[in-house]
Every structure is written in C-alpha cells, then in structure tokens.
Design a protein around this motif. Sequence first.
Motif, mmCIF file in Angstrom:
data_model
loop_
_atom_site.group_PDB
_atom_site.id
_atom_site.type_symbol
_atom_site.label_atom_id
_atom_site.label_comp_id
_atom_site.label_asym_id
_atom_site.label_seq_id
_atom_site.Cartn_x
_atom_site.Cartn_y
_atom_site.Cartn_z
ATOM 1 N N SER A 354 0.796 -1.157 -0.211
ATOM 2 C CA SER A 354 0.048 0.053 -0.131
ATOM 3 C C SER A 354 0.754 1.346 -0.139
ATOM 4 O O SER A 354 1.892 1.381 0.719
ATOM 5 C CB SER A 354 -0.871 0.082 1.235
ATOM 6 O OG SER A 354 -1.511 1.151 1.467
ATOM 7 N N CYS A 355 0.593 2.187 -0.778
ATOM 8 C CA CYS A 355 1.460 3.353 -1.052
ATOM 9 C C CYS A 355 1.078 4.516 0.241
ATOM 10 O O CYS A 355 1.829 5.279 0.499
ATOM 11 C CB CYS A 355 1.136 4.024 -2.304
ATOM 12 S SG CYS A 355 -0.139 5.080 -2.496
ATOM 13 N N GLY A 356 0.078 4.018 0.872
ATOM 14 C CA GLY A 356 -0.329 5.027 2.006
ATOM 15 C C GLY A 356 -1.064 6.294 1.955
ATOM 16 O O GLY A 356 -1.368 7.036 2.664
ATOM 17 N N CYS A 358 -4.291 6.651 0.676
ATOM 18 C CA CYS A 358 -5.444 7.037 1.296
ATOM 19 C C CYS A 358 -5.570 6.217 2.624
ATOM 20 O O CYS A 358 -5.239 5.009 2.703
ATOM 21 C CB CYS A 358 -6.472 6.511 0.137
ATOM 22 S SG CYS A 358 -6.414 5.420 -0.738
ATOM 23 N N CYS A 361 -6.989 2.517 2.904
ATOM 24 C CA CYS A 361 -6.257 1.488 2.531
ATOM 25 C C CYS A 361 -5.061 1.125 3.505
ATOM 26 O O CYS A 361 -4.736 0.216 3.844
ATOM 27 C CB CYS A 361 -5.810 1.588 1.158
ATOM 28 S SG CYS A 361 -4.468 0.492 0.548
ATOM 29 N N SER A 400 -11.143 3.346 -1.361
ATOM 30 C CA SER A 400 -10.030 3.225 -1.662
ATOM 31 C C SER A 400 -9.933 3.953 -3.033
ATOM 32 O O SER A 400 -10.705 3.709 -3.877
ATOM 33 C CB SER A 400 -9.268 2.007 -1.690
ATOM 34 O OG SER A 400 -9.098 1.396 -0.511
ATOM 35 N N CYS A 402 -7.447 3.326 -5.420
ATOM 36 C CA CYS A 402 -7.129 2.673 -6.552
ATOM 37 C C CYS A 402 -7.146 1.145 -6.260
ATOM 38 O O CYS A 402 -7.926 0.750 -5.097
ATOM 39 C CB CYS A 402 -5.620 2.649 -6.884
ATOM 40 S SG CYS A 402 -4.422 1.678 -5.912
ATOM 41 N N LEU A 404 -5.630 -1.690 -5.545
ATOM 42 C CA LEU A 404 -5.226 -2.408 -4.389
ATOM 43 C C LEU A 404 -5.813 -2.266 -3.372
ATOM 44 O O LEU A 404 -6.217 -3.196 -2.706
ATOM 45 C CB LEU A 404 -3.710 -1.534 -4.098
ATOM 46 C CG LEU A 404 -2.766 -2.507 -3.162
ATOM 47 C CD1 LEU A 404 -1.418 -2.178 -3.412
ATOM 48 C CD2 LEU A 404 -3.262 -2.175 -1.810
ATOM 49 N N GLY A 405 -6.598 -1.306 -2.765
ATOM 50 C CA GLY A 405 -7.084 -1.078 -1.751
ATOM 51 C C GLY A 405 -8.425 -1.699 -1.810
ATOM 52 O O GLY A 405 -9.268 -2.145 -0.909
HETATM 53 FE FE1 SF4 Z 1 -2.212 4.016 -2.187
HETATM 54 FE FE2 SF4 Z 1 -4.004 2.685 -3.933
HETATM 55 FE FE3 SF4 Z 1 -3.861 1.879 -1.148
HETATM 56 FE FE4 SF4 Z 1 -4.776 4.383 -1.885
HETATM 57 S S1 SF4 Z 1 -5.835 2.208 -2.307
HETATM 58 S S2 SF4 Z 1 -3.284 3.912 -0.309
HETATM 59 S S3 SF4 Z 1 -3.672 4.817 -3.358
HETATM 60 S S4 SF4 Z 1 -2.495 1.683 -2.822
#
Ligand code: SF4
Length: 443
Positions: A354-356, A358, A361, A400, A402, A404-405
């Motif tokens: 997770s890029c963190g 949002c 997520c 989320s 994107c 991933l979340g």
């Molecule tokens: Fe990052 Fe996507 Fe997770 Fe949001 S949902 S924290 S943009 S990886």
Amino acid sequence: TDALVAAARADELVGHGAPTPSGREQPWPNDPYAPGEQRYRVLRSVLTGDRSAQDVIAAVTDSGLRGMGGAGFPTGRKWQLVADQPAGLKYAICNADESEPGTFKDRQILADEPHLVLEGLLLGMVCTGAEQGYVFIRHEYGPEEHVLRAEIEALRAAGLLGTDVLGSGRTLHLDIFTSPGGYILGEESALIEAMEGHRGEPRNKPPFPGIHGLWGRPTLMNSVETFADVPVIVERGPQWWRDQGAGDSIGWKFFAVSGHVERPGVYCVPMGTTARALLDEAGGMAGGAALQAIQPGGASSNFLGPDQLDVPLDFGTLAEAGSMLGSGALVAIAEGTDLLAAATNVLRFFRNESCGKCVPCRVGSTKAHTLLTDALGDGGLDDTGRERVLELEMVMRKTSICGLGQVALGPVVSVLGMHRGGTTARMHPKDDDPEIDDKAGRN
Ligand code: SF4
C-alpha cells in the motif's frame, strides 16, 4: 550478452523459429511470424501506406481485444480516445511492471516475443500520433530488459526508429524506463507519477491517462500481453481472433499457473478454457493431491472452490462466479492448506505494498492483517472478528482510490464465504459499479 543478442537480430529482424528463447518447441500461438519470415510486417504496411492507421484501430476494436493486465478495458476504445485528442505531444507506454504474486506471464512474453510487444507499441504510437514510446519495466526483470534493449537496437539498425521512418514522415522513438520498484507502480497513474520523478502514488481519476497522462499529455498505455496481441489481430483479421476463443470467448490468453500443480509455468490457451482444462495442461495437482481451491486471476482475485472448476476463464464468466480474470494467474491450492492463512498472506502483500496515500487502504489493510494474524494464532476467527473483517472490506472496496485497496480483502472474504459453506458470490456480492474495475487501472 548485449552484443550477441543484437548481432543475432540486427541483421534482418527475421523470425528464428523453434526453440524460442525460453526453450519452447513451437512459437506461441499469437506470433504471426513463421521462422525465417521478416518481422514487423504489420508496422511496415502502415508506415508505407498499404494499411491506414484507422484500419488498425478498427481491427483492434472489432476483435474485442480487452486489456490483459487486469482492468479489461476495451483496447480499441482506448486507442481511439488517444487518437481523437488534438494533435501535439502524445506518448505511448507499455506497462511491463508485472509484480503481483503468482503473475509471471508477461515476463515470458517479453523473453519470447519482444518483437510483438514492440510492434504493438509502435502500432499504438502510429495510430494515436505519439512519437515517443516507453516500456516501463519491473526492475527485477533484468534479462528481459536486456532482450528488449537489443531488440530496440535492432529496430534502429533496420531503420524502423528515428525520424521520417521508411519515408513516412513519422518520427518514432523508443526507450526503456526501469521501474524504481514497488508493486503500486504498475497502476497506470502511479506509473506516470514515477516517470515524472514524483513519489509513486496513484492519482485520482478522472482524468484518465488517455486525456491527461505523462507530463499532462494524452498517453496510450497497455500491458505487455495486450500490445503483443495486436500484430496478429491486424494481420489475420478481427474475425480470426474472435474465432480463437472457446465458446463465446475471444482470442488467446496467457496464464501463469502456479501453486500445488505438477508443472507450474506459463500456458497460452483459448480464452474461455476452463480452469479444469488449464490445470490438466499443467499436469494436474502435484503428487495427485486433491484440489481445495483456486485463485483464477492472481493474488487479488477471490478464491473459488473445486465445484467451480468448469467455469470458463473469461472476464464475464469469472465475474459472475464471484472472482475475476485479473492478471491471468491461476494459483491452485491443495487440500490440507489453511486457506485463511493463505488469504492472510496475500493481504500481507497488499498491506506492505500500500502506498499509504489514502486512509482506508493504509489503515484498513494493517488493521485487518493484525486482526487475522491474531485470530489465526488463537485458532480461528470468531463472529465478531468476521463482522469486523467484512466491514473493513466493504469500506476499503468503496473508498480506496485504486485497485489495491479495493481488492486487498476480497480473497480473505471469499475464504470466509467458503468456510460458511457458501460460494464466493453469495458471501461477497460483486459491486456492480463498473468504475471499480476501471479504476483498477492495470491496463
Ligand atoms: Fe495507495 Fe491505492 Fe492503497 Fe490508496 S488504495 S493507499 S492509492 S495503494
């Protein structure tokens, strides 16, 4: 070495036939070039005016080709969108940042068919008016990057890159951008952020890259497999491609097959082949073990039970079954494996990646992972824990930014459904909002 690979190809860019670089006896079925034939025939035909760019887009559209990187967006529509943007600076990017657990089919395509990947990318450039193309490649794919660089050198030597290519008045440049690392960079807008030198985080969409992409310019982005399918579609025609699928499905599909199977590897089968047939192709279960579950579309896809082995592997049918085609990675899991532990392991990957950006997520994946690992240590998930996981999953899926979340907890929830004796679909009704799939953004 570079020099050897380049020397082998720089001459005439002809097909080398069997075995392929990975040792296959036969070329893959999406390769239209027979041994000894000159490659890049389709590209040359467009550059010399024998075929129009619009004919190419029409063929791709009529073929029904969809993005093979996960999102499944119609490829022809994407190409037309970029082509329709006002003339000026445009870009095309091949997304080769394949990095989901169990997903390795693009790596094989890059190794065996770099000519098709680059021909598809160059056709995309010519059709949309882009003069600069990039292959954004995962940093661990060193050998494949090496092969691509050699192929690009060969294209340059053959006069298929540069200015006024083949007297067409077209300028075509290709470069490779090596990913700085991180699964999330495979998400199209995070990829663009990384190329612009920013922190690799997905953007809010819209606008989509086709309108506002790299450096704010219209950008065509497709995956490795999607671009590699284009030359054969244009060469043999959209109807031929449609005829290749099993039943109502369209075209060929590369799958990475892994887990408890006898012969893990990459297989190319007609789209719509059943999971049962694909597992047979991979030699069946290792040691004759009984199958407990499959993940048909990579780590982010929901688990399906053995009673769903005859579902055709295709976008629509897998969605109806409560899972998804995703990145084209089938993972088979034998009886005796703790499925909830396996799904929690997948969640750990998404939590780590997770890029963190949002909160749902970033915080939700951590909370859910802690809750599940504690429960696994205590012998299982009680009803309160189950409800909390379901609530976290719903919030993350709906809020989320994107993919991933949105999908991180899907596999866990699908396993909880199986533990209840229900199917994935009953436990985890798919949100009908098509934007959710579009936002996955893995081309
Ligand atoms: Fe990052 Fe996507 Fe997770 Fe949001 S949902 S924290 S943009 S990886």
